[in-house]
Design an enzyme around this catalytic site. Sequence first.
Site, PDB file in Angstrom:
ATOM      1  N   LYS B  76       0.863  -1.171   0.000  1.00 30.45           N
ATOM      2  CA  LYS B  76       0.000   0.000   0.000  1.00 30.45           C
ATOM      3  C   LYS B  76       0.904   1.227   0.000  1.00 30.45           C
ATOM      4  O   LYS B  76       1.935   1.241   0.687  1.00 30.45           O
ATOM      5  CB  LYS B  76      -0.886  -0.038   1.252  1.00 30.45           C
ATOM      6  CG  LYS B  76      -1.902   1.084   1.350  1.00 30.45           C
ATOM      7  CD  LYS B  76      -2.784   0.910   2.595  1.00 30.45           C
ATOM      8  CE  LYS B  76      -3.850   1.995   2.703  1.00 30.45           C
ATOM      9  NZ  LYS B  76      -4.732   1.805   3.873  1.00 30.45           N
ATOM     10  N   SER B 151      -9.682   1.971   3.069  1.00 30.10           N
ATOM     11  CA  SER B 151      -8.792   2.742   2.226  1.00 30.10           C
ATOM     12  C   SER B 151      -7.773   1.895   1.474  1.00 30.10           C
ATOM     13  O   SER B 151      -7.135   2.397   0.548  1.00 30.10           O
ATOM     14  CB  SER B 151      -8.037   3.750   3.093  1.00 30.10           C
ATOM     15  OG  SER B 151      -7.175   3.074   3.978  1.00 30.10           O
ATOM     16  N   SER B 175     -10.005  -0.394   7.237  1.00 32.96           N
ATOM     17  CA  SER B 175      -9.410  -0.220   5.905  1.00 32.96           C
ATOM     18  C   SER B 175      -8.734  -1.448   5.315  1.00 32.96           C
ATOM     19  O   SER B 175      -8.354  -1.435   4.142  1.00 32.96           O
ATOM     20  CB  SER B 175      -8.401   0.931   5.929  1.00 32.96           C
ATOM     21  OG  SER B 175      -9.073   2.156   5.901  1.00 32.96           O
TER      22      SER B 175
END
Lengths: 478, 488, 96
Positions: B76, B151, B175
Amino acid sequence: MIWETVIGLEIHAQLATRSKIFSGSATAYGAEPNTQANLVDLGYPGVLPVLNGEAVRMAIRFGVATGSKISRRSIFARKNYFYPDLPKGYQISQYERPVVEDGSLEIVLEDGTRKTIGITRAHLEEDAGKSLHEDFHGLSGIDLNRAGTPLLEIVSEPDMRSAREAIAYLKKIHTLVRYLEICDGNMQEGSFRCDANVSVRPVGQAGFGTRAEIKNVNSFRFVERAINYEVERQIDLLEGGGKVKQETRLYDADKGETRSMRSKEEANDYRYFPDPDLLPLVIDEATIEQVRATMPELPDEKAARLVRDHGLSEYDAGVLTASRELADYYETVVRGLGGQPKLAANWVMGDLAGALNKEALDIAQSRVSADALAGLLARIQDSTISGKIAKEVFEAMWSDGKGADEIIEAKGLRQITDTSAIESAIDDVMAKNPGQLADYRSGKDKLFGFFVGQVMKATGGKANPAQLNDLLKRKLSG
Amino acid sequence: MHTLTVSELAAGLRARKFSSIDLTLHFLGRIERLGPELNAFVTVTADRALADARAADETLARGEGGPLTGVPVAHKDIFCTDGIRTTCSSRMLSSFIAPYDATVVARWRAAGTVLLGKTNMDEFAMGSSNETSFFGPVRNPWDPKRVPGGSSGGSAAAVAACIAPAATGTDTGGSIRQPAALTNLTGIKPTYGRVSRYGMIAFASSLDQAGVLARSAEDAALLLEAMSGFDPNDSTSVDRPVPNYAAELNQPLKGLRVGIIREFFGAGLDPAVENCVRAAIAQLQQEGAVIRDVSLPSLPLSVPTYYVVAPAECSSNLSRFDGVRFGHRCEQPKDLLDLYKRSRGEGFGAEVKRRIMTGTYVLSAGYYDAYYLQAQKCRALIAADFARAFAEVDVVLSPTAPTAAFELGAKTSDPIAMYLNDIYSIAANLAGLPGISIPCGFVDEGGKDLPVGLQLVGPHFGEARLLAVSHQYQQHTDWHERIAPGYA
Amino acid sequence: MSLTRTQVEGIAHLARLEISEAQMPVYVDSLSRIIDFVEQLAAADTAGIEPMAHPLADQVQRLRPDAVSETDQRERFQQNAPSVAAGLYLVPKVIE
C-alpha cells in the site's frame, strides 16, 4: 500609589544528553546547519519518537534536588501550532501531568534575608530549531539541528517581588543544574534560557495584575534590565489610566526595552492532547532511589559545610559554591595546603578571581591550576615569601605557567629572615639618611614608614616584614 | 500461475516449477494489462521487482531462503519505501521519494519477497471506497462500476484480480477488513502494537495498524508472521514473541465459543448480506463451534467516537505537511501564512481537509472536553464491553460491512453515509483488538455476484485463533477460492 | 447548521488550510453534519470513566539508551525539499 511587582520565571534548561530526546541525533552545539537533524527531527512522514532514558533521569535528578514530587506516571502531549522551526507542526511536551511537580528552592538576597521560591513544575519537552534571517534575499533559513534537543522547562510560582529576587532565583537554578550535571548553563549558546512573567499590583491587593511574558532574555543582566523596564512600563501605563495587555513581549537588548511580539499577537489555541505515539512514562521507586543514591553534594549543603568545617563566612561560602567547578577548585587548594581554608578562600576570591575576570575566563580555563595555587600558598605559610611577594609570584605564574618554587628561585624572591642581614640593611639606611633619622628621633613618628620602604627597597622587598618592623623600631629608637 | 495462493507459489518456487523471475514477469505483465482498468497501482516498480526476483532465485538456488522467498507482493502506498516514490495517494506527496524503508517493508524484504509496486489508496487512508485518491478511484474487479472499499482499495483490487499474490494494507477503522469483504479476500488487522508503525505514514496513531490482504487465511498467516514483531523504533510496538501462525492453523473448531454481536445485526444491515453471514454461522455450528448471543451495548457509540478520535489525531499528524521540508509547495508564496495555507489547501484533497478541520475543531479550546475527552471515555466503554464479552466467548462474529460493494459516487456527497460503511469494523480499532474478514458468500446485484465478508474479532494478541478459525472455515467452504470473472 | 461560516473560517485558519470561496459553503454544511453526528456522544453516561488514550492499557513508555546513532545525511534528506540554500530550508521571512 505604591506598586508591588510580581514575577514568575519559566526557565528552559537544555539537558546535557549526548543524543536528542526522541532520536539518535547528536546534540552538540555549533554543527553545520541541518547536519544533526535526522528523519525524526525533521518530522518526516512515518517516523516515530522513542524517549531518551537519560533525559528522564536528569529530570528526576532535578526533582530530587528541589524536593519535588516525582510523578509515578506522566504523559507526553502535543502542543499544536505552525512555525517553520517546528517541523512536525507540534511540539512534544508535557501538559497535564509533568514528570516533576511541587518543589521549592531557597534564595539568599544580598542583605542576607532568605526566601523560599516555589517550583510549580518541571516538565520534559523538545526544543525547536532556529530561524536565521540574514542573507537570503528576504527569505528566512531554517536550521533544525536544535530541533529535538531535550529541554527541562522549570516553572516557578509567582513568588518573586523584585528583579533582584528573580535574578537570585535564576542564578540559584543555574548553579543547581550545573551541579547536577544536567545542563551546561551556557546562556550565549541558548542552553539556559528564561522567560519572565511580570505584573504589578497596588500593595495590599490580593489578586494579581495582568501579566506580560518577556521572551528572549539571554543573560542575567538582561533579565534584570528587562524586568525593571517592564515594571516601569506597566506602572506608567496604569498610572496614566491605561491597561496592561496580556501578551508576549520581546526584550531588545540594544534598545534596552521590551516590545510586543507580532508573531504571537494572534491568540493561540494549542489544542493539547496526549501524544498517541508515546505511552505513559512510568517511574518506579527503585529508579528514584538509584538517582537519589548518586546525587552530588548540592550547593546549599556544600556552603553549609564550608561555614561549619572551614570557618568561612556565609558570604564567602556562597561565592565559592556558586559553581561546582569553583568549589572544586577551592577545595583542591585547601587539600593541597593541608588546611588554611581562609587563606585559600581569600586567594581564590581575590587574586585568582581578578585574573580570571580580567580575561573573561571561566574557572575551568584558569592559567593557574588549583594545585599550583596551593604550591604558592604553601610558600606564604612557611614564610619563604611574604603575601606581597606572593602576588608578584602569582602574576608570573599566570603569565609564564611556571610553578611557584621555580619562580621564587629564579627571581631570588626568597624572604630574608636572617636577623643580621636585615640589621645591616637597616644600619646602611640609617647611615645614608641622617636628616630623617634626626627628625624621627625628635618626634616625627610618621617617618617610620619611610624607613620601612627604604629597607625593603634595599632588600628587594624580601625582608621578612614582621622581623623588619621589630628590628627597625629598636634601632631607630637608638 | 497467478491464481495460485502464496503457499502454493512458495511450494512451486522450491520445487523449481517456476523461478521468481518467471513469476515476477508474469505478474508485471498482468499489472500492465489489467492494472490500468482497475487503477490499482500508483507506482509499478518493475526494475526493482526484477532485481529482487533475481536475488531471490539465487537464494533459492543455494537451497536457502524462507517460505516467502521469491514471492511477488505489493505495498500500500502508505508505507515508505527507500528510494521509491511514496505518495499516500495525495497530491501533497505526489513526488515524494522516501529515504527509508518502513519496518513492514524491510521485514517483507528480508523475508525475500519481490516488490511489484505501490498500490492506490484513499488519500492518507481517509475513506471507505478508495474514491479520495489523488490518482483517481480504484475499481472493484467484481464489478468495475463499484468501489473496492477503502482505504486499502488498491491492494484489495490487485490481489482480488490476481495481479499480485498478496499485499499489505493498513486499518484505522476497517481499511483492511472492509475492502477484503468487498473483494472476496481474507484481510487481517492484528492487535495494535503487533506490527510496527514505523515508516507507515500516520493517519490516526492510536488506531492505525498494518496487516495483510491475501486470498486465504493460510497466506495471511504466513505473511502476517513475516511482518510482525517488536520494533525499537516504535514506542507503541509490543515486545512479545510472534507465534508461528501457520503452525497453529489446525486448531479445531470444536468447542470454539463464538459470540454473535447482537448490536451488529440490526437496522442498516442489508438482509442479503445478513443471510450470508447467518449461513456461515450455521456452518461453524455444524463444525462444532458453540454459538452464543452476546451484547456489547456501547458499540453504537463506536462510529461517532471514531469520528472524533481519528480526525483529532489526523489533524495533528498531518501538520508536518507544510511545504517546507518535503511535499507540495505552492507557487510564489507571498508570506509564511500564504505558504502554509496554499501548500496545504492545494496539496490535500477535500476529505482530508474535512477531517483535519473536524479534528482541529474537536481539540480546540472550549470543545476539547465535550468532544475529545468524551470520545476517549466512550472508547473506554467500548473496550470494556469487549473485555466482558471475551470472558465468555473466544471470538465475536459479525458482518464486516453492512452492504456489498456500492457504486462509485453513491456516497461521495454524504460523509456520514460513507462513514457508516465502517460501522462494524471501527470498534476493533478503538479497542486495539485483532480482526479478520473472510469471504462468506455472494449477493446478486444487478446480475453481478458481489462478495460478502464476515468479521471475527478476538482478544488482544488472539491473531493465531482468528487465523485458525478462518482456515478451518475455509477448509469447509470455497467462497474464498472464487475469483472475479475475467481475472482467473 | 451547528457551525457558522465564521467558525469554519476560524478552523481553516487554525489548520492553515486555504478554502476557496466556492468550497466554503460545502465545508460549512458537511462539517456541521459531522459535528451534529458526533454530538450523540454527549448522551453517553461516562461518569467515573477514565479516558482511554491508548488501546493497550498496560503498556508503558520504553526508554532508549542515550547514544548517538545518526550520521549526517543532510544532502539526501534535502532532496525532497522545495527550497534550500547553504544547507538551510528556505521560507518566506519569519517575523518575530
